[in-house]
Scaffold this active site. Structure first.
Site, PDB file in Angstrom:
ATOM      1  N   ASP A 147      78.954 -48.206 -22.849  1.00 38.36           N
ATOM      2  CA  ASP A 147      79.904 -49.248 -23.234  1.00 38.36           C
ATOM      3  C   ASP A 147      81.318 -48.682 -23.335  1.00 38.36           C
ATOM      4  OD1 ASP A 147      80.682 -51.812 -23.933  1.00 38.36           O
ATOM      5  OD2 ASP A 147      80.340 -51.503 -26.075  1.00 38.36           O
ATOM      6  N   CYS A 201      60.980 -65.151 -19.357  1.00 41.61           N
ATOM      7  CA  CYS A 201      61.458 -66.139 -20.325  1.00 41.61           C
ATOM      8  C   CYS A 201      60.769 -67.493 -20.141  1.00 41.61           C
ATOM      9  CB  CYS A 201      62.969 -66.318 -20.198  1.00 41.61           C
ATOM     10  SG  CYS A 201      63.932 -64.971 -20.923  1.00 41.61           S
TER      11      CYS A 201
END
Length: 364
Positions: A147, A201
């Site tokens: 990040d 999902c």
């Protein structure tokens, strides 16, 4: 980057086994390898940026081209070693997190931010890992990231097979849900790549339905400008009035889409002491955090990701939560009196940003 060593197929097989073992010893929980080709991910990013859904995260637009190809970021890169590191500490329990959200005078800090700053923890371990690889195979070109650069981390991790994109846009893994950090080592060694994982999902839309501000505008579509994590962390300005009530008592980030996700029943606990809760951030009340001076804020959040937002944004977020508590019928009048007194006493010395939110809270 330097010229990469040549590895036979036998060496590669043995190296991969060694990489997996060493990564576990360093505290990483998953490791997969991918190439640098991101397909249409960069087009989707550009569309998202064009629609302004990144809010004031200008750094995302500024380096959009670099994000499209790790080889542009670090010339010579042909593979990306992607790793995960679980952050859920043993004292965190999802049922208790839901309970705290229903207690208006308590402060809710996102689970990932209660311990040490993950940037520092992961970067140091990734650097150590890369140096270990260098001792194993000889000099090669590499750079480590977590990040910390214009890199499409989630997309690379998805492509490497560390999980799939949930409808909330976070990476999901069948073995550990979504409560993990991502890190990468960009290398010039043509290691074998791993297979992508299918999405699991299905028809579930729990994350979309639970979002307090409807920031997940459609499956796999996030408008950061509406997201409480963005509003309380990345947003440098006043929090838009239309989202303040929905913030509730969330003072740094928001975990609702993770708490509701069925896959997080598999969330793994971390064994690393770095991510253990510090300064009672999982149990603190709004008034306790409001009482911190700027010096206390700096000292208590030393080595924490929270310190990056600064004292003013911290107070801004707390003022909104305190205002929400003042309007909650379940909060005893004595507690409301203490909250109101805390806000009023801070108003004369508050900066413009904090003062505006204090006044909003008092005028509700």
């Amino acid at each position: 980057m330097t010229s990469s060593p040549t590895l036979s197929s036998f060496d590669q097989a043995n190296l991969r086994e060694w990489l997996d073992e060493q990564s576990r010893q360093l505290g990483f929980d998953g490791l997969r390898i991918t190439d640098t080709h991101l397909g249409d991910a960069s087009e989707r990013l550009n569309q998202w940026l064009a629609e302004g859904k990144h809010g004031q995260m200008e750094y995302m637009a500024r380096h959009a081209q670099l994000r499209s190809d790790p080889g542009l970021l670090v010339p010579g890169t042909v593979r990306v070693i992607c790793v995960t590191m679980n952050y859920l500490s043993p004292e965190v329990h999802f049922d208790q997190e839901w309970q705290r959200l229903s207690e208006p005078t308590q402060a809710v800090v996102s689970m990932y931010a209660r311990g040490r700053d993950y940037h520092k923890v992961m970067r140091n371990r990734l650097q150590e890992f890369a140096q270990m690889i260098e001792k194993k195979i000889g000099s090669f070109g590499y750079r480590v990231f977590t990040d910390s650069a214009p890199l499409m981390e989630v997309e690379l991790a998805r492509k490497a097979g560390l999980g799939w994109r949930g409808k909330h846009t976070l990476l999901l893994n069948r073995e550990s849900g979504s409560t993990f950090f991502l890190g990468e080592i960009l290398v010039d060694v043509p290691l074998p790549v791993d297979q992508e994982e299918e999405s699991h999902c299905g028809s579930c839309q729990s994350c979309i339905e639970v979002c307090p501000t409807q920031a997940i505008t459609a499956p796999y579509q996030l408008d950061a400008r509406r997201c409480i994590s963005y509003l309380t962390i990345e947003n440098p300005d006043a929090i838009p009035v239309e989202f303040r009530k929905a913030m509730g008592n969330r003072v740094y980030g928001c975990d609702d889409c993770q708490l509701i996700c069925p896959w997080n029943k598999f969330a793994k606990r971390t064994a690393l002491p770095d991510f253990a809760e510090r300064h009672g951030l999982g149990r603190a009340s709004l008034l306790q955090l409001w009482s911190w001076t700027e010096d206390e804020f700096e000292r208590r959040h030393e080595g924490s990701a929270i310190r990056r937002i600064g004292y003013s944004r911290w107070r801004r977020n707390l003022a909104v939560a305190m205002g929400n508590a003042l309007t909650d019928s379940g909060v005893p009048e004595v507690d409301k009196g203490l909250l109101r007194e805390g806000l009023i006493s801070a108003l004369p010395k508050a900066d413009t940003l904090v003062a505006e939110h204090i006044q909003w809270a008092l005028d509700l």
